[in-house]
Design a protein around this motif. Structure first.
Motif, short mmCIF file in Angstrom:
data_model
loop_
_atom_site.label_atom_id
_atom_site.label_comp_id
_atom_site.label_asym_id
_atom_site.label_seq_id
_atom_site.Cartn_x
_atom_site.Cartn_y
_atom_site.Cartn_z
N VAL A 78 -4.77 -14.70 37.83
CA VAL A 78 -5.50 -15.16 38.99
C VAL A 78 -4.51 -14.47 40.56
CG1 VAL A 78 -5.67 -17.21 40.52
CG2 VAL A 78 -5.64 -17.93 37.46
N ARG A 79 -3.49 -14.73 40.09
CA ARG A 79 -2.71 -13.79 41.53
C ARG A 79 -3.14 -11.92 41.30
NH1 ARG A 79 1.53 -16.75 40.65
NH2 ARG A 79 2.73 -15.15 40.04
N LYS A 80 -3.30 -11.41 40.27
CA LYS A 80 -4.23 -10.29 39.96
C LYS A 80 -5.79 -9.96 40.09
CE LYS A 80 -0.72 -8.45 37.18
NZ LYS A 80 0.61 -8.62 35.39
N GLY A 81 -6.47 -11.53 39.69
CA GLY A 81 -7.96 -11.47 39.68
C GLY A 81 -8.46 -11.68 38.18
N GLN A 82 -7.25 -11.42 37.69
CA GLN A 82 -8.07 -11.35 35.66
C GLN A 82 -8.49 -12.45 35.92
OE1 GLN A 82 -4.28 -9.84 34.00
NE2 GLN A 82 -4.62 -7.57 34.19
N ILE A 83 -8.42 -13.13 36.17
CA ILE A 83 -8.72 -14.96 36.23
C ILE A 83 -9.66 -14.74 37.86
CG2 ILE A 83 -9.05 -16.88 35.45
CD1 ILE A 83 -6.35 -16.58 33.64
N PRO A 84 -11.22 -15.53 37.57
CA PRO A 84 -11.34 -16.21 38.95
C PRO A 84 -10.85 -17.25 39.14
CG PRO A 84 -13.41 -15.19 37.59
CD PRO A 84 -12.02 -15.23 36.73
N ASP A 85 -9.46 -17.29 40.73
CA ASP A 85 -9.57 -18.59 41.40
C ASP A 85 -11.54 -19.49 41.54
OD1 ASP A 85 -8.08 -20.08 42.33
OD2 ASP A 85 -7.10 -18.83 43.92
N MET A 86 -11.41 -20.37 41.22
CA MET A 86 -12.23 -21.06 41.87
C MET A 86 -11.63 -22.07 43.14
SD MET A 86 -14.01 -20.09 39.44
CE MET A 86 -15.73 -21.03 39.65
N ARG A 87 -10.61 -21.88 43.94
CA ARG A 87 -10.56 -22.77 44.94
C ARG A 87 -11.18 -22.55 46.11
NH1 ARG A 87 -3.75 -21.83 45.19
NH2 ARG A 87 -4.89 -19.57 44.66
N THR A 88 -11.52 -22.51 46.51
CA THR A 88 -12.09 -22.12 48.11
C THR A 88 -11.73 -21.30 48.54
OG1 THR A 88 -11.28 -23.43 49.48
CG2 THR A 88 -13.37 -24.32 48.45
N THR A 89 -11.64 -20.21 49.16
CA THR A 89 -11.80 -18.65 49.64
C THR A 89 -10.22 -19.25 51.29
OG1 THR A 89 -13.12 -17.98 49.75
CG2 THR A 89 -12.10 -16.54 51.03
N GLY A 90 -9.10 -19.62 50.81
CA GLY A 90 -7.60 -19.09 52.09
C GLY A 90 -7.47 -20.28 51.59
N SER A 91 -7.82 -21.01 50.18
CA SER A 91 -7.06 -22.88 49.94
C SER A 91 -5.54 -22.06 49.37
CB SER A 91 -8.13 -23.23 49.29
OG SER A 91 -7.01 -24.21 48.57
N VAL A 99 -12.92 -22.89 32.50
CA VAL A 99 -12.85 -23.00 31.43
C VAL A 99 -12.95 -21.50 31.05
CG1 VAL A 99 -13.21 -24.22 28.55
CG2 VAL A 99 -12.63 -25.30 31.05
N ALA A 100 -14.26 -20.71 30.59
CA ALA A 100 -15.06 -20.02 30.35
C ALA A 100 -14.57 -18.90 30.89
CB ALA A 100 -16.59 -20.01 30.50
N ASP A 101 -13.11 -18.61 31.72
CA ASP A 101 -12.63 -17.74 32.17
C ASP A 101 -11.14 -17.35 31.63
OD1 ASP A 101 -14.70 -16.95 33.46
OD2 ASP A 101 -14.23 -17.69 35.63
N LEU A 102 -11.18 -18.49 30.73
CA LEU A 102 -9.82 -18.09 30.37
C LEU A 102 -9.49 -17.54 29.22
CD1 LEU A 102 -9.01 -22.51 30.40
CD2 LEU A 102 -7.57 -20.15 32.12
N PRO A 103 -8.27 -16.59 28.97
CA PRO A 103 -7.73 -16.50 27.51
C PRO A 103 -7.72 -16.99 26.64
CG PRO A 103 -6.10 -16.05 29.35
CD PRO A 103 -7.24 -16.70 29.90
N THR A 104 -7.13 -17.07 25.38
CA THR A 104 -6.96 -17.33 24.22
C THR A 104 -5.63 -16.61 23.80
OG1 THR A 104 -8.67 -17.83 23.91
CG2 THR A 104 -7.50 -18.36 22.18
N LYS A 105 -4.51 -17.71 23.85
CA LYS A 105 -3.10 -16.88 23.24
C LYS A 105 -3.65 -16.85 21.37
CE LYS A 105 0.84 -16.84 23.09
NZ LYS A 105 2.80 -17.84 23.47
N ALA A 106 -3.55 -15.70 21.38
CA ALA A 106 -3.74 -15.16 19.22
C ALA A 106 -2.71 -16.24 18.72
CB ALA A 106 -3.79 -14.21 19.31
N GLY A 107 -3.16 -16.44 17.65
CA GLY A 107 -1.41 -17.46 16.98
C GLY A 107 -1.87 -19.43 17.27
N HIS A 108 -0.89 -19.62 16.41
CA HIS A 108 -0.69 -21.00 17.74
C HIS A 108 -0.46 -21.71 18.82
CE1 HIS A 108 -1.69 -22.16 13.04
NE2 HIS A 108 -0.88 -21.23 12.74
N LYS A 109 -0.21 -22.63 19.49
CA LYS A 109 -0.22 -22.86 20.64
C LYS A 109 1.51 -23.12 20.67
CE LYS A 109 -4.32 -24.36 22.25
NZ LYS A 109 -4.60 -26.06 22.87
N HIS A 110 1.78 -22.92 21.70
CA HIS A 110 3.89 -23.37 21.99
C HIS A 110 3.89 -24.50 21.78
CE1 HIS A 110 7.84 -23.02 23.46
NE2 HIS A 110 7.15 -23.27 24.52
N THR A 111 4.58 -24.91 20.90
CA THR A 111 5.38 -26.32 21.06
C THR A 111 6.53 -26.26 21.25
OG1 THR A 111 5.55 -26.27 18.89
CG2 THR A 111 3.32 -27.08 19.29
#
Length: 130
Positions: A78-91, A99-111
């Motif tokens: 989010v800080r790098k701008g690779q995922i859009p931040d949905m907070r109001t500007t300056g928040s 959810v549609a902007d999230l990347p998906t990690k390959a393989g299984h989730k970390h447990t």
């Protein structure tokens, strides 16, 4: 559309397409207009639900659960701008993402609990060998 939604829903999209094809077949081959309309209505409801889920706004803990990435990594994206931040500007509040902007990690989730037990068992085995 993010990989999470695309990968999880590609089978659902295919099922919706199959339902629509069956509705067309019912209408054209058997003249079953009522049944065809019922199937088309159901397909539309499923598509609407998929779109609604993709447009949902979540905080980082939920985003981490959905994507499989840790909160820190998502925050960096989010800080790098690779995922859009949905907070109001300056928040400076909690980070929110779509959810549609999230990347998906390959393989299984970390447990984490499983990893801790695995590490402990490996360390115990080494201790006995020495």
């Amino acid at each position: 559309m993010c990989l999470f939604v695309a990968s999880k829903s590609s089978a659902v999209h295919q099922a919706v397409a199959d339902i629509r094809a069956k509705a067309k077949e019912l209408r054209e081959s058997f003249g079953a207009e009522g049944s065809a309309r019922a199937l088309e209505w159901a397909a539309t409801k499923v598509e609407t639900a998929l779109i609604s889920e993709a447009d949902r706004i979540v905080y980082l803990p939920e985003a981490a659960r959905i994507s499989g990435y840790c909160e820190g990594h998502l925050a960096r994206l989010v800080r790098k701008g690779q995922i859009p931040d949905m907070r109001t500007t300056g928040s400076r509040g909690r980070i929110k993402v779509r959810v549609a902007d999230l990347p998906t990690k390959a393989g299984h989730k970390h447990t984490p609990p499983a990893d801790v037990h695995d590490l402990a068992s490996r360390l115990f085995k080494r201790g006995r060998e020495a």
